[in-house]
Motif scaffolding. Structure first.
Motif, PDB file in Angstrom:
ATOM      1  N   GLN A  51       5.628  -2.936   8.696  1.00 15.03           N
ATOM      2  CA  GLN A  51       6.710  -2.468   9.475  1.00 15.03           C
ATOM      3  C   GLN A  51       7.224  -1.235   9.079  1.00 15.03           C
ATOM      4  N   LYS A  52       6.545  -0.545   7.815  1.00 14.11           N
ATOM      5  CA  LYS A  52       7.074   0.627   7.428  1.00 14.11           C
ATOM      6  C   LYS A  52       7.197   1.690   8.390  1.00 14.11           C
ATOM      7  N   ARG A  53       6.232   2.062   9.437  1.00 14.58           N
ATOM      8  CA  ARG A  53       6.162   3.100  10.235  1.00 14.58           C
ATOM      9  C   ARG A  53       7.239   2.852  11.242  1.00 14.58           C
ATOM     10  N   LYS A  54       7.480   1.807  11.860  1.00 17.33           N
ATOM     11  CA  LYS A  54       8.347   1.551  12.851  1.00 17.33           C
ATOM     12  C   LYS A  54       9.840   1.902  12.172  1.00 17.33           C
ATOM     13  N   LYS A 107      13.947  -1.118   2.492  1.00 15.08           N
ATOM     14  CA  LYS A 107      12.686  -2.036   2.077  1.00 15.08           C
ATOM     15  C   LYS A 107      12.374  -2.383   3.412  1.00 15.08           C
ATOM     16  N   ALA A 108      10.705  -2.756   3.381  1.00 14.55           N
ATOM     17  CA  ALA A 108      10.236  -3.204   4.618  1.00 14.55           C
ATOM     18  C   ALA A 108       8.784  -3.777   4.131  1.00 14.55           C
ATOM     19  N   HIS A 120      12.490   6.774   2.359  1.00 19.52           N
ATOM     20  CA  HIS A 120      11.816   6.149   1.334  1.00 19.52           C
ATOM     21  C   HIS A 120      11.769   4.834   1.676  1.00 19.52           C
ATOM     22  N   VAL A 121      10.602   4.107   1.839  1.00 13.86           N
ATOM     23  CA  VAL A 121      10.606   2.802   2.264  1.00 13.86           C
ATOM     24  C   VAL A 121       9.776   1.981   1.034  1.00 13.86           C
ATOM     25  N   ASN A 162       8.279  -1.497  -0.788  1.00 16.63           N
ATOM     26  CA  ASN A 162       7.744  -2.685  -0.160  1.00 16.63           C
ATOM     27  C   ASN A 162       8.507  -3.785  -0.442  1.00 16.63           C
ATOM     28  N   ASN A 163       8.647  -4.614   0.674  1.00 20.36           N
ATOM     29  CA  ASN A 163       9.640  -5.583   0.531  1.00 20.36           C
ATOM     30  C   ASN A 163       8.794  -6.859   0.236  1.00 20.36           C
ATOM     31  N   ILE A 164       8.696  -7.049  -1.309  1.00 18.38           N
ATOM     32  CA  ILE A 164       7.697  -8.076  -1.915  1.00 18.38           C
ATOM     33  C   ILE A 164       8.320  -9.689  -1.508  1.00 18.38           C
ATOM     34  N   LEU A 165       9.755  -9.569  -1.646  1.00 19.40           N
ATOM     35  CA  LEU A 165      10.220 -10.982  -1.294  1.00 19.40           C
ATOM     36  C   LEU A 165       9.768 -11.461   0.393  1.00 19.40           C
ATOM     37  N   ALA A 166       9.810 -10.581   1.155  1.00 19.32           N
ATOM     38  CA  ALA A 166       9.512 -10.968   2.647  1.00 19.32           C
ATOM     39  C   ALA A 166       8.043 -11.272   2.864  1.00 19.32           C
ATOM     40  N   SER A 167       7.101 -10.784   1.891  1.00 23.16           N
ATOM     41  CA  SER A 167       5.722 -10.854   2.319  1.00 23.16           C
ATOM     42  C   SER A 167       5.093 -11.823   1.660  1.00 23.16           C
TER      43      SER A 167
END
Lengths: 139, 269
Positions: free
Chosen positions: B237-240, B232-233, B261-262, B264-269
């Protein structure tokens, strides 16, 4: 030169036979390819093969039924199962019933050649497996 | 030849039966003695590694969930790597919780028998029968909690095992005979498919241990050298993250291709 290893290859996907036959020919096997399990069983009734390579899931008759038929008719024949639906239960069932080996698709022709070489060794007719390929055989 | 994993609800029983099975079969015994090597290889305090095999993360013990998970991943990766050699009896390394789906691995559970255990507690700790019963129930609950926290599986669920032996009914000598006899069954013998499954599991565990060094919350699957990492990211930050994972995973021996496979980290956004 020693007698070639007689191999029956059964898979209802024509591509499997087309890809594997030349790979096995290369290590000195004489291969007969079948897509219909009933035709394969009829041929098994006529001839004792050293090795039978069979798919498991097929229309009309599954690989375990083919194995039971081979075992009854020619107990010396080694049976190798290939399947695209490999699971631990199925693998254990097949091994428990006495199949020689079990391999999941996709695999490299060389994986099957290695198993054939092991079976040949056990049959007392060792073959030299020198050709290597990384080409996978799809399920 | 097959691999035999032995676990029990009482550590001493587990050790004793595993040792006897290994002696009887002429197999190598793999147990917690291997932890010292793992600790040295992964630069972990050996005492701490021993501790994590039975405790969950805690602020009081100065062990974060991330450290705990990473240390467990190192143990798992090394154990799986050793199992590839075969002819092994494994005990005390929680392998019954993560070595799953391999047809030539026989998972054995020994039930020490409630009455015998409670009697032992009464004798060893000098407790009353009632207190000993409570002590035993707490210990079982602790083990269950640990297995759920570490591997999301309940070790007390007996349907997980290939063979369950109750020492209230079968004595230890008979238990050893039963295990060695069952290990001879054809269905537990090595086949090409099961060896590949074990190799895939070992590779996934190695990559997992490598990645947990620098990032939490990943899931790794492997097949024939190809590795799929799920993580998750945040969108930005996905590409990195993908690049970092690919770079790190590629350094692991046996990895030929990495797919990430990334989510989306909803909790962190």
């Amino acid at each position: 030169m020693s007698k070639p290893l007689e191999v029956l290859l059964l898979d209802d996907e024509p591509i499997v036979g087309r890809r594997l036959k030349p790979a096995l020919d290369k290590i000195g096997c004489r291969v007969e390819v079948f897509e219909d399990p009933r035709e394969a069983v009829a041929r098994i009734d006529q001839k004792e093969f050293d090795i039978v390579v069979t798919d498991i899931r097929m229309e009309g008759m599954d690989g375990l039924q083919v194995f039971a038929h081979v075992q009854k008719k020619w107990p010396r024949t080694k049976v190798i199962m290939i399947t695209g639906y490999a699971k631990i239960d199925l693998a254990r069932e097949a091994m428990g019933k006495g199949v020689f080996d079990f391999i999941a698709k996709p695999f490299r022709p060389d994986d099957l050649r290695q198993i054939i070489a092991n079976a040949a060794e056990e049959l007392g007719s060792p073959i030299y497996n020198s050709s290597m390929s990384k080409e996978p055989v799809e399920a | 030849m097959p691999i035999i994993i032995i676990s029990a609800d009482v550590r001493e029983i587990e050790e004793s039966i595993a040792q006897k099975v290994a002696d009887e079969m002429g197999y190598n015994l793999m147990n917690r003695r291997i932890l010292a090597d793992i600790a040295a290889k992964h630069q972990i305090d050996p005492g701490r590694l021993n501790e994590i095999m039975g405790t969950t993360p805690s602020l009081f013990k100065k062990m974060s969930a991330r450290q705990w998970r990473r240390n467990l991943a190192c143990v798992e990766a090394e154990v799986l790597d050793h199992l590839l050699a075969g002819n092994i009896v494994c005990q005390g390394l929680a392998a019954h919780l993560y070595v799953t789906g391999i047809s030539h691995v026989m998972n054995v559970r020994i039930l020490s028998g409630n009455s015998r255990c409670i009697k032992d507690i009464v004798e060893k700790k000098g407790l009353s029968l009632q207190k000993a019963e409570k002590c035993r129930a707490a210990e079982l609950q602790h083990r269950k909690k640990w297995s759920l926290a570490a591997y999301v599986c309940d070790e007390t669920d007996l349907s997980r095992y290939d063979l369950v032996i109750n020492l209230d009914q079968i004595d230890p000598v008979e238990a050893v005979k039963t295990i060695t006899g069952a290990a001879e069954y054809r269905k537990f013998q090595v086949m090409t498919y099961s060896m590949k499954c074990l190799a895939d599991l070992a590779l996934a565990a190695k990559v997992n241990a490598k990645l947990l060094d620098s990032m939490p919350s990943i899931k790794v699957q492997a097949r024939d050298g190809s590795v799929v990492v799920i993580t998750k990211a945040l969108n930005r930050q996905k590409r990195k993250k993908i690049a970092t994972i690919k770079e790190l995973a590629s350094t692991v021996d046996g990895v030929s291709y990495v797919e990430v496979h990334v989510k989306n980290n909803i909790l962190a956004s």
